[in-house]
Write an enzyme that holds these catalytic residues in place. Structure first.
Site, PDB file in Angstrom:
ATOM      1  N   HIS A  76       0.826  -1.098  -0.319  1.00 30.27           N
ATOM      2  CA  HIS A  76      -0.023   0.290   0.161  1.00 30.27           C
ATOM      3  C   HIS A  76       0.868   1.297  -0.461  1.00 30.27           C
ATOM      4  CE1 HIS A  76       0.173   0.304   4.340  1.00 30.27           C
ATOM      5  NE2 HIS A  76       0.792   1.283   4.463  1.00 30.27           N
ATOM      6  N   ASP A 106       0.457  -7.614   1.343  1.00 29.81           N
ATOM      7  CA  ASP A 106       0.404  -6.323   1.824  1.00 29.81           C
ATOM      8  C   ASP A 106       1.883  -6.322   1.224  1.00 29.81           C
ATOM      9  OD1 ASP A 106       0.624  -3.984   1.706  1.00 29.81           O
ATOM     10  OD2 ASP A 106       0.181  -3.448   3.639  1.00 29.81           O
ATOM     11  N   SER A 147       4.351   2.423   8.438  1.00 31.37           N
ATOM     12  CA  SER A 147       3.796   1.279   7.528  1.00 31.37           C
ATOM     13  C   SER A 147       4.708   0.990   6.961  1.00 31.37           C
ATOM     14  CB  SER A 147       2.315   2.118   6.184  1.00 31.37           C
ATOM     15  OG  SER A 147       1.208   1.636   6.650  1.00 31.37           O
ATOM     16  N   GLY A 148       4.873  -0.494   6.131  1.00 36.24           N
ATOM     17  CA  GLY A 148       6.288  -0.462   5.260  1.00 36.24           C
ATOM     18  C   GLY A 148       7.481  -1.042   6.035  1.00 36.24           C
TER      19      GLY A 148
END
Length: 275
Positions: A88, A140, A232-233
């Site tokens: 994402h 993801d 995130s990530g």
């Protein structure tokens, strides 16, 4: 720190929801629309309740910035030219289309994002897992190929099909520049926090769409430590290896609401990470 959330990859200064901050609750990364929560409780990603860390100790942690120079996600060097991050994070939150590689930069070796230390690397290619639809449905994970090698030491990754790192109670550490509280600002400096892997049952009770094949959860029942918006990530590390990618969550560090991470052992054999 905090996970990237629905708006964490937006153009607002690093306080945008896209920031994955490692906090007690992981929020949803990119601007995708999860189905596991109401409009007021959109899952998002981040790092919370942690302590200062440095890229000297964690040289493989990278900050991802957009075309405006805003940090919105994190990532992990797994080779001198490969960065593992969340799928994402590779998507434009306003259009849903994949971000152009030319608009992304991976910053390595910079503990404090207000400085000019480290290396700013251009991105040549972006690989997004073909099964990715949105973070609440799994897959993801993405891999960025850098235009030039960076000197920072990469991190080894968990092997395909490994189960031991995901046993409930196993400890892991998450890193990021995300929010340090659910409604607070992002961190200018790298932070990390140690959290335990939870049971599948605990994760499923918090997220009805939880898929144990593609995801796992980590956090303490009492809350207070987690990833948060802007994280995130970023990496979740155990035993000196990358085992998870900050994906999503509801709020940050809430009781009985662990963060959700991509289970990399389910994808390690598919990722194009060879230099």
């Amino acid at each position: 720190m905090g996970r990237g959330s629905e708006g964490r990859t937006g153009t607002a200064r690093r306080g945008a929801l896209l920031r994955l901050v490692v906090t007690s609750a992981v929020t949803a990364l990119a601007g995708l629309h999860p189905v596991a929560a109401s409009a007021e409780e959109q899952p998002e990603a981040r790092v919370l309740g942690g302590a200062d860390s440095t890229t000297d100790d964690a040289p493989w942690v990278v900050a991802l910035t957009d075309g405006y120079g805003h940090q919105f996600c994190g990532g992990t060097l797994v080779s001198p030219v490969k960065v593992v991050t969340a799928a994402h994070c590779a998507m434009d939150p306003t259009t849903g289309a994949q971000r152009p590689p030319k608009e992304l930069r991976a910053i390595a070796g910079r503990t404090d994002l207000r400085t000019q230390r480290g290396v700013v690397a251009e991105v040549e290619r972006i690989w997004v897992h073909p099964g990715f639809r949105d973070y609440t449905r799994g897959s993801d994970v993405a891999v960025l190929t850098l235009r030039q090698p960076v000197p920072q030491r990469p991190l080894a990754m968990v092997g395909q099909g490994e189960a031991a790192p995901y046993r409930p109670g196993s400890m892991a550490r998450v890193y990021g520049w995300g929010r340090t509280s659910e409604s607070g600002p992002p961190s200018d400096t790298l932070r990390s926090v140690e959290i335990p892997v939870t049971t599948d049952e605990a994760c499923r009770s918090a997220y009805p769409n939880y898929d144990a094949q593609s995801m796992f959860c980590a956090g303490v029942p009492a809350g207070g430590t987690d990833a948060c918006a802007g994280d995130s990530g970023g990496p979740l590390v155990a035993g000196g290896r990358l085992i998870g990618v900050v994906s999503y969550g509801t709020g940050c560090g809430r009781p009985n609401t662990p963060g959700v991470y991509t289970r990399l052992s389910s994808y390690a054999g598919e990722l194009p990470v060879q230099s």
